[in-house]
Every structure is written in structure tokens, then in C-alpha cells.
Design a protein around this motif. Structure first.
Motif, PDB file in Angstrom:
ATOM      1  N   PHE A 124      -5.993  -4.275  -5.782  1.00 35.61           N
ATOM      2  CA  PHE A 124      -4.952  -4.411  -4.763  1.00 35.61           C
ATOM      3  C   PHE A 124      -3.571  -4.016  -5.267  1.00 35.61           C
ATOM      4  O   PHE A 124      -2.557  -4.527  -4.806  1.00 35.61           O
ATOM      5  CB  PHE A 124      -4.959  -5.826  -4.149  1.00 35.61           C
ATOM      6  CG  PHE A 124      -6.258  -6.136  -3.454  1.00 35.61           C
ATOM      7  CD1 PHE A 124      -6.479  -5.702  -2.154  1.00 35.61           C
ATOM      8  CD2 PHE A 124      -7.278  -6.797  -4.111  1.00 35.61           C
ATOM      9  CE1 PHE A 124      -7.680  -5.958  -1.517  1.00 35.61           C
ATOM     10  CE2 PHE A 124      -8.484  -7.046  -3.490  1.00 35.61           C
ATOM     11  CZ  PHE A 124      -8.687  -6.618  -2.183  1.00 35.61           C
ATOM     12  N   LEU A 129      -4.154  -0.157  -2.348  1.00 40.09           N
ATOM     13  CA  LEU A 129      -3.882  -0.492  -0.957  1.00 40.09           C
ATOM     14  C   LEU A 129      -3.770   0.761  -0.097  1.00 40.09           C
ATOM     15  O   LEU A 129      -4.186   0.767   1.067  1.00 40.09           O
ATOM     16  CB  LEU A 129      -2.605  -1.325  -0.859  1.00 40.09           C
ATOM     17  CG  LEU A 129      -2.704  -2.752  -1.418  1.00 40.09           C
ATOM     18  CD1 LEU A 129      -1.350  -3.439  -1.354  1.00 40.09           C
ATOM     19  CD2 LEU A 129      -3.750  -3.577  -0.681  1.00 40.09           C
ATOM     20  N   ASN A 133      -6.182   1.294   2.994  1.00 48.07           N
ATOM     21  CA  ASN A 133      -5.644   1.634   4.311  1.00 48.07           C
ATOM     22  C   ASN A 133      -6.380   2.831   4.897  1.00 48.07           C
ATOM     23  O   ASN A 133      -6.769   2.832   6.071  1.00 48.07           O
ATOM     24  CB  ASN A 133      -4.141   1.933   4.182  1.00 48.07           C
ATOM     25  CG  ASN A 133      -3.522   2.447   5.459  1.00 48.07           C
ATOM     26  OD1 ASN A 133      -3.960   3.430   6.048  1.00 48.07           O
ATOM     27  ND2 ASN A 133      -2.449   1.792   5.887  1.00 48.07           N
ATOM     28  N   VAL A 159       2.389  -4.545  -1.152  1.00 49.46           N
ATOM     29  CA  VAL A 159       2.102  -4.129   0.222  1.00 49.46           C
ATOM     30  C   VAL A 159       3.129  -3.150   0.795  1.00 49.46           C
ATOM     31  O   VAL A 159       2.734  -2.197   1.495  1.00 49.46           O
ATOM     32  CB  VAL A 159       1.963  -5.372   1.129  1.00 49.46           C
ATOM     33  CG1 VAL A 159       1.913  -4.965   2.604  1.00 49.46           C
ATOM     34  CG2 VAL A 159       0.701  -6.145   0.756  1.00 49.46           C
ATOM     35  N   LEU A 164       0.022  -1.146   5.551  1.00 50.37           N
ATOM     36  CA  LEU A 164      -0.660  -2.387   5.878  1.00 50.37           C
ATOM     37  C   LEU A 164       0.375  -3.463   6.205  1.00 50.37           C
ATOM     38  O   LEU A 164       1.454  -3.508   5.614  1.00 50.37           O
ATOM     39  CB  LEU A 164      -1.530  -2.862   4.718  1.00 50.37           C
ATOM     40  CG  LEU A 164      -2.678  -1.942   4.303  1.00 50.37           C
ATOM     41  CD1 LEU A 164      -3.299  -2.425   3.006  1.00 50.37           C
ATOM     42  CD2 LEU A 164      -3.741  -1.853   5.393  1.00 50.37           C
ATOM     43  N   GLU A 165       0.011  -4.340   7.106  1.00 52.05           N
ATOM     44  CA  GLU A 165       0.819  -5.512   7.423  1.00 52.05           C
ATOM     45  C   GLU A 165       0.121  -6.726   6.833  1.00 52.05           C
ATOM     46  O   GLU A 165      -1.070  -6.936   7.076  1.00 52.05           O
ATOM     47  CB  GLU A 165       0.969  -5.659   8.936  1.00 52.05           C
ATOM     48  CG  GLU A 165       1.767  -6.875   9.370  1.00 52.05           C
ATOM     49  CD  GLU A 165       1.843  -6.977  10.876  1.00 52.05           C
ATOM     50  OE1 GLU A 165       2.767  -6.388  11.465  1.00 52.05           O
ATOM     51  OE2 GLU A 165       0.948  -7.630  11.470  1.00 52.05           O
ATOM     52  N   ALA A 166       0.855  -7.517   6.064  1.00 56.71           N
ATOM     53  CA  ALA A 166       0.256  -8.656   5.362  1.00 56.71           C
ATOM     54  C   ALA A 166       0.696  -9.968   5.991  1.00 56.71           C
ATOM     55  O   ALA A 166       1.885 -10.190   6.208  1.00 56.71           O
ATOM     56  CB  ALA A 166       0.636  -8.626   3.889  1.00 56.71           C
ATOM     57  N   ARG A 168       0.201 -13.990   5.129  1.00 57.64           N
ATOM     58  CA  ARG A 168      -0.260 -14.891   4.075  1.00 57.64           C
ATOM     59  C   ARG A 168      -0.201 -16.328   4.560  1.00 57.64           C
ATOM     60  O   ARG A 168       0.745 -16.728   5.233  1.00 57.64           O
ATOM     61  CB  ARG A 168       0.624 -14.733   2.839  1.00 57.64           C
ATOM     62  CG  ARG A 168       0.339 -15.752   1.751  1.00 57.64           C
ATOM     63  CD  ARG A 168       1.260 -15.549   0.577  1.00 57.64           C
ATOM     64  NE  ARG A 168       1.191 -16.683  -0.338  1.00 57.64           N
ATOM     65  CZ  ARG A 168       1.769 -16.706  -1.527  1.00 57.64           C
ATOM     66  NH1 ARG A 168       2.462 -15.669  -1.952  1.00 57.64           N
ATOM     67  NH2 ARG A 168       1.668 -17.767  -2.292  1.00 57.64           N
ATOM     68  N   LEU A 194      -4.818 -13.778   2.355  1.00 57.88           N
ATOM     69  CA  LEU A 194      -3.992 -12.658   2.804  1.00 57.88           C
ATOM     70  C   LEU A 194      -4.819 -11.831   3.781  1.00 57.88           C
ATOM     71  O   LEU A 194      -5.949 -11.432   3.458  1.00 57.88           O
ATOM     72  CB  LEU A 194      -3.562 -11.779   1.634  1.00 57.88           C
ATOM     73  CG  LEU A 194      -2.338 -12.207   0.803  1.00 57.88           C
ATOM     74  CD1 LEU A 194      -2.628 -13.497   0.057  1.00 57.88           C
ATOM     75  CD2 LEU A 194      -1.954 -11.110  -0.167  1.00 57.88           C
ATOM     76  N   LEU A 196      -4.700  -8.345   5.476  1.00 59.70           N
ATOM     77  CA  LEU A 196      -4.050  -7.042   5.332  1.00 59.70           C
ATOM     78  C   LEU A 196      -4.534  -6.147   6.465  1.00 59.70           C
ATOM     79  O   LEU A 196      -5.651  -5.631   6.428  1.00 59.70           O
ATOM     80  CB  LEU A 196      -4.390  -6.435   3.972  1.00 59.70           C
ATOM     81  CG  LEU A 196      -4.087  -7.337   2.758  1.00 59.70           C
ATOM     82  CD1 LEU A 196      -4.712  -6.747   1.495  1.00 59.70           C
ATOM     83  CD2 LEU A 196      -2.593  -7.519   2.581  1.00 59.70           C
TER      84      LEU A 196
END
Length: 307
Positions: A124, A129, A133, A159, A164-166, A168, A194, A196
Motif C-alpha cells: 500500500f 495504490l 486503483n 493515498v 483513491l478516496e480513503a 478510516r 480503511l 479505499l
């Protein structure tokens, strides 16, 4: 001792198949494709496959003992919608799945590699990432679950810019996996999740795999049958040499380093019936054809040639 698998049918022999993998042919049907990165003993993979018969599920793990355990669980459950791939995560994502093909991904308790000096081993990263994606379908998501808050913090820092939208959050035990039970047994009651989600596609095409050409040379220099190193943008290291003097042939164990791909395999140096010698990957090595492997063959031939 690990109990034996009952059948190899759920194991995908990806080195012998066209790449990227034609998953609809492997499963024998068209269905949403989901991936577990680091499937371990396969208990979550098998449970999820039983709960989601409408989906095709793939478990990815580098360790053969883990893959064997996952196979056994799939066999015992009689599941047709779960498969196992033994491969490293980034290599598997890049070469085995087409862009935007994954309806969902999950990764439970990846190794956090807590020491700063070991950070390069963590999954990650920003680069990973980007790759993740590219393989997620539009609006699809990856669920990452960890017991290690600093690792969750680190991933969040990777990120930005990944498309990507994270999201948490802290969660109680929810998956009843081997490692979750282990941490619960040690008193941990809060885990870090998380989500993602794909919010903008990042292009990452499947790499082209060249057709390898086997170099030839006229005369063999016996003194060159030794270990050596050739460092560069693509590095080739000869780690060992086995020679059959009577047959006039040799095996050389090579390590090829290119980008993020490392391959170790034997090349065969063999006399040709019409004269001279040929250098080729030894049969059965399952090497991935790449520009690095082609260069390794050519460098080997140049070093061995007495001409």
C-alpha cells in the motif's frame, strides 16, 4: 504438519496461462470478480465464497504453505467460485488482472513492517495504490484491516494523488480470522479499517511480455563458466554454475532485477546439433518473459563466447 490439500483444481497455474488471466474461462462463467490479497489459510476466502455464490473470488498469497491450507478449505467446502493464486501481490495485480476488472478487494492484517528501515517492504505504498486503483472497477473499493495504528497512519499518507478516496475508522473485531483472534487473545479490542474507493481511474496497462529470442554463439570459453555480476538499469547476477563437462553443457543460476520485478531461474547452455551453443531458460523454471530476461540471456552468451 500442514494437512494436505485434497485437489489442485482451485489452484490457478498462472505461469502456464495467457496473461492477463482470462478469468471467465478459469471460472467457467461471467460474474463479478473479487480479490483477497494475502489470503493466508483461506478461512475468510472460503467463508466469503460461501456467502457470495454470485461472485468469483480469487485468493492471492506468496507462501505455498498458506496456499495449500487455502486449497484444503476450498476443497472441503466444495466451492466452485473460489480460486487460489500463488504470487506476490504487486506482480499478481499487474500481470494477472486487466484494468478496471475487480469489483472488490480486501486485505486483512498485512504485515506492517514497523521499523522505518523496513518501510520499503510495506504493501500500500503510493505506487502500489496507483496499481490497485487501475485494477478496481469504477466506484469499487478495497477494504484494508490492520491491528497496527502506525501502519494505518502510513497508508493514509500514501493515498493523496492515487485517485483513491480513503475513509478510516476504528472498528471492533469483525472478521473472525486467525490474526484477529490472535490479537483479541492478547487483549486488543480496537482495529483500524480503511476503505479505499476508486474515485478517478489511474491508467496502468498490463505489461507486454516479449517473445524471447535465444542467443547463439560459436565457441564456449570454459573459463567463463563462473559466477559474475552485471549491474545496471537491469541487473543480472550469476549466482551458481553447474557444468556437465562430458555432455558439454551447463546450468547457470541467474537473478534478474528490473523495476520492481525480481526473478531467479536457471539458464541452460547447450550445444547445438549443427554446431555452436544456445542459451535459453531451463525447461520447467516458469520464468516470466521480460526485457530483463532477454538481456540476461544476451549477457550470458556474450560472457561465455570465446569469439
Amino acid at each position: 504438519m500442514t494437512a494436505p490439500y485434497l485437489s489442485l483444481k482451485p489452484l490457478v497455474p498462472w505461469r502456464q496461462l495467457p496473461r492477463p488471466i482470462p478469468w471467465e474461462q478459469v471460472f467457467g462463467r461471467r460474474a463479478p470478480l473479487e480479490l483477497e490479497i494475502g489470503c493466508g489459510n483461506g478461512e475468510v476466502l472460503a467463508r466469503r465464497a460461501g456467502e457470495r455464490p454470485e461472485a468469483n473470488l480469487v485468493g492471492l498469497d506468496l507462501d505455498w504453505v498458506s496456499a495449500r491450507r487455502a486449497l484444503r478449505r476450498i476443497n472441503l467446502a466444495g466451492l466452485d467460485n473460489a480460486k487460489v493464486v500463488q504470487a506476490e501481490a504487486a506482480l499478481g495485480l499487474e500481470r494477472l488482472f486487466t484494468p478496471q476488472s475487480l469489483a472488490g478487494v480486501w486485505c486483512l492484517f498485512p504485515r506492517p513492517w514497523p521499523k522505518p528501515s523496513d518501510a520499503r517492504h510495506r504493501l500500500f505504498s503510493t505506487r502500489f495504490l496507483h496499481l490497485l486503483n487501475s485494477r478496481l472497477a469504477p466506484q469499487a473499493a478495497c477494504r484494508l484491516l490492520t491491528d497496527h495504528e502506525p501502519f494505518a497512519d502510513w497508508v493514509m499518507g500514501q493515498v493523496p494523488g492515487s485517485g483513491l478516496e480513503a475513509v478510516r475508522r476504528e472498528v471492533p473485531p469483525t472478521v473472525d480470522s486467525k490474526y484477529e483472534r490472535k490479537w483479541r487473545g492478547q487483549g486488543q479490542r480496537v482495529f483500524f479499517e480503511l476503505i479505499l474507493s476508486q474515485r478517478g481511474h489511474v491508467a496502468w496497462p498490463n505489461p507486454e511480455e516479449p517473445v524471447l529470442h535465444y542467443p547463439r554463439f560459436d565457441e564456449l570459453d570454459p573459463a567463463a563458466l563462473t559466477t559474475w555480476e552485471d549491474w545496471g538499469e537491469i541487473s543480472v547476477l550469476c549466482k551458481d554454475v553447474l557444468r556437465d563437462q562430458e555432455a558439454g553443457r551447463a546450468l547457470m543460476r541467474l537473478v534478474v532485477l528490473e523495476d520492481d520485478l525480481e526473478q531467479a531461474f536457471y539458464v541452460e547452455v547447450m550445444p547445438r546439433p549443427q554446431g555452436g551453443y544456445l542459451v535459453r531458460p531451463a525447461p520447467g523454471c516458469g520464468v516470466l518473459p521480460s526485457l530483463g530476461v532477454q538481456r540476461a540471456l544476451e549477457v550470458t552468451a556474450q560472457r561465455l563466447s570465446a569469439g
